[in-house]
Each structure stands twice: as structure tokens, then as C-alpha cells.
Design an enzyme around this catalytic site. Structure first.
Site, short mmCIF file in Angstrom:
data_model
loop_
_atom_site.label_atom_id
_atom_site.label_comp_id
_atom_site.label_asym_id
_atom_site.label_seq_id
_atom_site.Cartn_x
_atom_site.Cartn_y
_atom_site.Cartn_z
N ASP A 75 0.76 -1.16 0.12
CA ASP A 75 -0.05 -0.13 0.28
C ASP A 75 0.72 1.21 0.29
OD1 ASP A 75 -1.92 -1.44 0.17
OD2 ASP A 75 -3.47 -0.96 1.67
N SER A 465 -6.18 4.68 4.43
CA SER A 465 -4.97 3.75 4.77
C SER A 465 -5.15 4.54 6.21
CB SER A 465 -3.83 4.68 4.63
OG SER A 465 -2.40 3.91 5.55
#
Length: 549
Positions: A75, A465
Site C-alpha cells: 500500500d 490508509s
């Protein structure tokens, strides 16, 4: 009949002989070891080594280990790039690939070694489908970095982009911070998505409490991994398959853990997906109900305080969290843990470090309200997720600043075009619209770094996130790509967020919205091919876990 004794399996035995396997080994129970190792990021870098230790434990307990690998997407490395569209999609690919290997090779038991964000829920989803005795091994957090006398993590890197933009940090300082923020292997170093889901695996009962707490580079990890191999064989002997572990009570406990430990909004997507794979009913609002009554009791970044995952490990780990939650009556004890213990056993085994400041009690929590809230309203009739982060309830009303992509919004923030009071609306970033539901850390980090984290709200059909914090609302459903109300917002419209009421509303007359809906056309974009096209065609709503059907 074992493969060693079936006359018709002679061709198969030929290949096993080619790998050096003996007939005696062919008669042993076969334990598949699914590793999500990849050399593209630090998060899963230790998995091959861990797999070898797990295999040792399996062999010592009388089993035959067979290792295999699947993908993982970073990510952090894909953030603010087109590659981030692949992150959530990778959850489905990982789950499918583990399932396929399990079905192809008919393993008697499985161990899934997981790390970076999507690998944890993906593995659990696959194990639920296969339903053979299974254990999850979370590979562990990286240690925090040290910079200018303080602990730093990847969160500091993203927020530093905003500090650079307003002149509080220059490029040389940013580059120096980058050299120190991530000192070695392991997942991101606080209660971001990976560690949130690692804790979820514990509370679901599939991972042995205490093993995931151990940092990736700690010497104790190899011994713990070997023990996981032994636990897999014990689980096989007890027939501790996921259908007996992943119960409604276990799912409730996992939701409690997310609330109490200040977990990531991504946990909502993943818990919904895990529930569906396990055949368990779960509505998004039920997650909100738990988070409303369970306070944050760990002082972990980014929602509870300034501590890191390594601090939690030293303080007493998730076992100590279990003790606190059991004392307050917030956990359901009628659950099966994969290592044969009860939650009471786990709590009794917890070792609390003298003077630790990481884990508080429910009576005197770090923050009085859980990490997340579920909102509904005219802008999100099917629900959305507010990252409350333990903040008190609030009401924010402001003019919409509308962007049709994360990239447009990032440019506006860095150009100084966003001011206090604004409500940023980022759309066409949902599961189908992105596609892939990109995380918005490139927006939330700079907002915080510019000092706007508590005065500017962000509303999106994308996601965040685990590092993100501030006034952030994601997973707005229905998403813009499917013509949801978020597609109808215009610059200057008033948006009202009321966390106490649990509402997210667009203050525009219904007649005006009806006119906008009638004239709305989905924006044209290049036709997707390959895996992205398959995902767009099959992915469901974020309020149902963004699963593919």
C-alpha cells in the site's frame, strides 16, 4: 488411503520422489504453508524464513509441510499512484489463489503467513472457504525509526509532505526523515491496517494470541513460528476447522478489538467480507453500534496516542488487552481458539510490564469513544465510515469542494486552495469507480501536515490508509460510479456531518437533486482490461465488504 498406498497414484508419487519425499513422509498429514512473501516491500520480507520455521514445527509434530506462495501489494509503495487501484483487488486474488491451492492439493491442514494489509483478511477468507484446520501467523510489525530524538513511523513521512508544502520542513529534512522512518523488515509500525487486522486474527481465534505481537525482526519470532507449525498439527488432531472457530461470538470479539485498539477503517470492509465468507450475518451498522459503546484503551498511533506496536508488545500485548476487555465484560467467552486455550487462559497468561503506559482500563480509557462510527443520511443512504479516532462527537457544516479524483484533490491541497471549514468531496474512487477504492493518504497526510486536520473534512467513496486521521469519512455508498448522491454534489453545496446523530447530509432541495440525477451521466474513462475489468464487473458495495460475486 494415502498417496503412498494408492496404486493409481503412482504417477503422483513420481513427482513427490522428485522432490526428495520418502514413502513414510507421503503417509503423513500434509500441512500447506501459504506464504505471502514478496521482495517488493519490507512488510512481508521475512515470510520465507518464517515458513521454514513453521515447516520445522510441522515435521516435529509428525506432519508433512508443503510450502507455496501468493502475491501481496504494498500500500505504501503504490500510494498516490495508479498502482493503488490494485491494493483492495489483491485481497480477492490472494483469497482465490490460496483457495485454489487448497482445493488442488487437498491439504489436511493449513498455515497462512500474513503481513501487509490485504493479506490478513484474504487468507482468513480463503481459510473459511476451505474449512480445514487452519492457523494464521501474522509476521509482525517493523520497529519504529528514530529521528531527532523521537520515534517515527510511515505516518510521519506522509504528514511531512504537508509540512514541506507550508515551509515547516525542507526537502533535505524530508529526505533525511525518509532514511530513518522505516528501519527494517515488518509491517507499518503502529495500529494501522496491517496491525489492526493482525489483532483481528487473534480475536477471531485463528491466530495464537501473543505470536503476532512479536516484531518481525525480534529473535523470538522464529521460535514462535516453529510453535505455530506444531499448533497446526494440534488443530488437525482436534479438528479445529474455521467453521468451528469463526462464529458470531468470535466476530463480535474482533469488532470489539478494532474499537478498543483504535483500529483502521479498512477493518470494516474486511470484517464484512470475512463474515460473508463464513456465512455469518453482519450489517455495517452493527460495527458502529459496538464502536459507540467500546472505548479506546490502547495509546497507539494514530487514534489512541503516540505509542507503536513494539510498545504494545513490551507492555503485554494483545493478551493484556484481552484481560482488560474481559474484566469489563466486553468479550464473549464462548469461543474456540485455534491453540486450544480459552480467553480466560489468555488473560491469565498476560504479563503486564511494570509501569506500562500503553494499555489502560475500560473504566479509565485512553479515549471514551471507539475508533469508528457508521453514518447514514442523504449523502450516504447505504452508509459510510467515519474515522472518529476516539474524538468526542462533533458537528461540522461547510461548503463542498468537489473533485472527481484523488489526484485533482491532491493538487488543490498542495496549491493552498483548501481552507478551514471546507468539506472536500472526492468521488469516482469507489470499488467500481476507481476501480479498486484507492486510499487517500496522499490527501489526509498533507492536510494534517498543513494544520488542517481538524478544520477540514474529507468525504469520499474511496477509503483510507490506517495511517490516516482527521475529519475523514470514507466508503460512501452508493458510490458515484453507480449514480449515488455523492455523484450529484456541486461546489458550494452545504454538507453537514453530525457524528452524535450518526448522519451525513447534503443540504440541497430534493427537487434540485432530482434534476441533477436526471441529467447525470457517468464520466467517460478508458475501458479497463484484464483484472481491473473483471473487478469492475463483479465487485459489490463497500457497505457489504466490496466482495466480488
Amino acid at each position: 488411503m494415502s498417496i503412498a498406498d494408492d496404486p493409481d497414484r503412482a504417477p503422483a508419487r513420481s513427482h513427490l520422489y522428485a522432490m526428495g519425499m520418502s514413502e513414510e513422509e507421503m503417509r503423513r498429514p500434509v500441512v500447506g504453508i501459504a506464504s505471502t512473501w514478496t521482495g517488493t516491500m519490507p512488510c512481508n520480507l521475512t515470510h520465507r524464513e518464517l515458513a521454514a520455521h513453521v515447516a520445522e514445527g510441522v515435521r516435529a509434530a509428525g506432519g508433512m509441510p508443503m510450502e507455496f506462495n501468493t502475491i501481496a501489494v504494498s500500500d505504501n509503495l503504490t500510494m498516490h499512484t495508479p498502482g493503488m487501484r490494485t491494493s483492495l483487488i489483491s485481497r480477492e486474488v490472494i483469497a482465490d489463489s490460496i483457495e485454489l491451492m487448497g482445493r488442488a492439493h487437498s491439504f489436511d491442514a493449513l498455515v497462512a503467513i500474513v503481513g501487509c494489509d490485504k493479506t490478513v483478511p484474504a487468507a482468513i477468507m480463503a481459510l473459511a472457504r476451505l474449512d480445514v484446520p487452519s492457523v494464521v501467523l501474522y509476521s509482525g510489525s517493523m520497529m519504529p525509526g528514530r529521528w531527532r530524538g523521537r520515534d517515527v513511523t510511515i505516518q510521519d513521512m506522509w504528514e511531512a509532505l504537508g509540512e514541506r508544502a507550508v515551509g515547516r520542513m525542507d526537502q533535505a529534512e524530508l529526505d533525511d526523515l525518509a532514511r530513518h522512518a522505516c528501519p527494517g523488515a515488518g509491517t507499518c509500525a503502529a495500529q494501522y491496517t496491517a496491525n489492526t487486522m493482525g489483532s483481528v486474527a487473534d480475536f477471531l481465534g485463528l491466530a495464537p494470541f501473543g505470536v503476532g505481537d512479536i516484531p518481525a525482526v525480534a529473535g523470538e519470532k522464529s521460535t514462535a513460528a516453529r510453535r505455530v507449525g506444531e499448533i497446526a498439527m494440534e488443530a488437525l488432531a482436534r479438528d479445529a476447522r474455521p467453521s468451528r472457530v469463526l462464529t458470531a461470538d468470535a466476530l463480535h470479539n474482533a469488532i470489539v478489538s478494532v474499537a478498543a485498539m483504535g483500529g483502521s477503517t479498512n477493518a470494516v470492509l474486511h470484517l464484512l467480507a470475512i463474515a460473508r465468507e463464513s456465512g455469518l450475518p453482519l450489517r455495517i451498522d452493527e460495527i458502529g453500534e459496538v464502536c459507540r459503546r467500546v472505548p479506546i484503551i490502547t495509546g497507539l498511533k494514530p487514534s489512541g496516542g503516540d505509542h507503536t506496536a513494539a510498545d504494545l508488545w513490551r507492555a503485554g500485548g494483545t493478551s493484556l488487552v484481552v484481560r482488560r476487555l474481559l474484566e469489563a465484560g466486553l468479550l464473549r467467552e464462548n469461543v474456540t481458539l485455534v491453540d486450544g486455550r480459552t480467553l480466560a487462559d489468555v488473560a491469565a497468561s498476560a504479563t503486564e510490564a511494570p509501569g506500562q503506559q500503553v494499555v489502560a482500563s475500560v473504566a479509565e480509557p485512553v479515549k471514551p469513544r471507539g475508533a469508528l462510527a457508521i453514518l447514514r443520511g442523504s449523502l450516504a443512504p447505504d452508509g459510510c465510515v467515519l474515522k472518529l479516532g476516539g474524538k468526542n462527537d462533533f458537528r461540522h457544516e461547510g461548503p463542498a469542494r468537489v473533485f472527481d479524483s484523488e489526484d485533482e484533490c491532491y493538487a488543490a491541497i498542495q496549491a493552498g486552495l483548501i481552507v478551514a471549514g471546507d468539506v472536500i468531496v472526492v468521488r469516482y474512487e469507489g470499488p467500481a469507480g476507481g476501480p479498486g477504492m484507492r486510499e487517500m493518504l496522499s490527501i489526509t497526510g498533507p492536510l494534517v501536515g498543513r494544520g488542517l486536520g481538524t478544520s477540514v473534512a474529507l468525504v469520499t467513496d474511496g477509503r483510507f490508509s490506517g495511517v490516516s486521521h482527521g475529519l475523514v469519512i470514507g466508503h460512501v455508498t452508493p458510490e458515484a460510479y453507480h449514480g449515488g448522491p455523492i455523484a450529484l454534489v456541486r461546489d458550494g453545496d452545504t454538507v453537514v456531518i453530525d457524528s452524535a446523530a450518526g448522519t451525513l447530509d447534503l443540504v440541497v432541495p430534493e427537487s434540485e437533486l432530482a434534476e441533477r440525477q436526471a441529467s447525470w451521466r457517468r464520466p467517460e474513462r478508458p475501458v479497463e482490461r484484464g483484472v481491473l475489468a473483471k473487478y469492475v464487473a463483479t465487485v459489490g458495495s463497500a457497505s457489504d465488504g466490496a466482495i466480488t460475486v
